[in-house]
Scaffold this motif. Structure first.
Motif, PDB file in Angstrom:
ATOM      1  N   ALA A   1       0.862  -1.189   0.000  1.00 48.18           N
ATOM      2  CA  ALA A   1       0.000   0.000   0.000  1.00 48.18           C
ATOM      3  C   ALA A   1       0.897   1.237   0.000  1.00 48.18           C
ATOM      4  CB  ALA A   1      -0.894  -0.018   1.237  1.00 48.18           C
ATOM      5  N   PRO A   2       0.336   2.413  -0.270  1.00 51.29           N
ATOM      6  CA  PRO A   2       1.145   3.643  -0.247  1.00 51.29           C
ATOM      7  C   PRO A   2       1.853   3.869   1.093  1.00 51.29           C
ATOM      8  CG  PRO A   2      -0.999   4.088  -1.204  1.00 51.29           C
ATOM      9  CD  PRO A   2      -1.040   2.682  -0.673  1.00 51.29           C
ATOM     10  N   SER A   3       1.295   3.351   2.163  1.00 52.39           N
ATOM     11  CA  SER A   3       1.906   3.504   3.489  1.00 52.39           C
ATOM     12  C   SER A   3       3.156   2.640   3.652  1.00 52.39           C
ATOM     13  CB  SER A   3       0.897   3.102   4.569  1.00 52.39           C
ATOM     14  OG  SER A   3       0.580   1.723   4.437  1.00 52.39           O
ATOM     15  N   GLY A   4       3.401   1.721   2.702  1.00 52.73           N
ATOM     16  CA  GLY A   4       4.539   0.825   2.786  1.00 52.73           C
ATOM     17  C   GLY A   4       4.197  -0.515   3.412  1.00 52.73           C
ATOM     18  N   VAL A   5       2.966  -0.677   3.865  1.00 46.66           N
ATOM     19  CA  VAL A   5       2.532  -1.933   4.481  1.00 46.66           C
ATOM     20  C   VAL A   5       2.217  -2.963   3.401  1.00 46.66           C
ATOM     21  CG1 VAL A   5       0.711  -3.009   5.877  1.00 46.66           C
ATOM     22  CG2 VAL A   5       1.613  -0.762   6.510  1.00 46.66           C
TER      23      VAL A   5
ATOM     24  N   ALA B   1      -5.327   4.854  -4.773  1.00 48.20           N
ATOM     25  CA  ALA B   1      -3.944   4.691  -4.291  1.00 48.20           C
ATOM     26  C   ALA B   1      -3.062   4.109  -5.390  1.00 48.20           C
ATOM     27  CB  ALA B   1      -3.920   3.775  -3.077  1.00 48.20           C
TER      28      ALA B   1
ATOM     29  N   VAL C   1      -6.073  -0.723   1.653  1.00 47.14           N
ATOM     30  CA  VAL C   1      -5.577   0.166   0.605  1.00 47.14           C
ATOM     31  C   VAL C   1      -6.691   1.157   0.295  1.00 47.14           C
ATOM     32  CG1 VAL C   1      -4.704   0.344  -1.756  1.00 47.14           C
ATOM     33  CG2 VAL C   1      -4.177  -1.676  -0.396  1.00 47.14           C
TER      34      VAL C   1
ATOM     35  N   ASP D   1     -11.978   1.445  -2.023  1.00 41.82           N
ATOM     36  CA  ASP D   1     -11.133   1.018  -0.922  1.00 41.82           C
ATOM     37  C   ASP D   1     -11.019  -0.501  -0.937  1.00 41.82           C
ATOM     38  OD1 ASP D   1     -12.515   3.361   1.517  1.00 41.82           O
ATOM     39  OD2 ASP D   1     -10.930   3.639   0.035  1.00 41.82           O
TER      40      ASP D   1
END
Length: 159
Positions: free
Chosen positions: A74-78, A144, A140, A130
């Motif tokens: 995901a964009p958060s890096g997760v 994104a 996600v 989402d």
């Protein structure tokens, strides 16, 4: 004669509903390169990728059966999804059989043993929807950009 034609026309859609039906849709070529920025390739579809390791085996043409291992972030890096060498993802490259179109077309042109980092824009990923887990937690967010590290394991059963 008229009754026979109507019967055939009425039964025709039923064949498309069988469990082993595969849609006849398949992209016929790899994404076209629009530009390069350093080691990042930008395609005309908006997909970007970086060749992490070129691979030395068979090239994956469009419409070939491929087997891949991947990690999706995901964009958060997760990391929100993955497939391993022991439990790979199998599909027809460009066949629109998987939900993330950027991954579907991003393997076309790879060689077995190769590794690519795909930078997938929303239009080739989940768009404005989402992605949620089994508990309803948004994993996600819609619109994104995804990062997917993919390794091509086999093409048409050949490593």
């Amino acid at each position: 004669m008229k009754k026979l034609i109507l019967t055939v026309l009425m039964l025709a859609p039923l064949g498309a509903c069988s469990l082993d039906y595969t849609p006849p849709i398949c992209r016929t070529k790899a994404p076209e390169v629009a530009s390069m920025a350093g080691d990042t390739v930008l395609t005309t579809s908006g997909l970007r990728y970086i060749e992490l390791a070129p691979g030395t085996g068979k090239v994956a043409p469009a419409c070939s059966k491929v087997s891949i291992a991947y990690d999706a972030f995901a964009p958060s890096g997760v990391r929100f999804d993955s497939a391993t060498v022991a439990a790979p993802s199998n599909f027809t490259a460009g066949g629109m059989q998987i939900p993330v179109l950027g991954l579907d077309i991003g393997v076309i042109g790879m060689r077995t043993g190769g590794q690519r980092r795909l930078i997938i824009p929303p239009v080739l990923a989940f768009r404005g929807v989402d992605a949620v887990d089994a508990t309803g937690h948004v994993v996600v967010p819609g619109n994104a950009t995804l990062i997917v590290d993919v390794r091509l394991l086999t093409v048409d059963g050949t490593p």
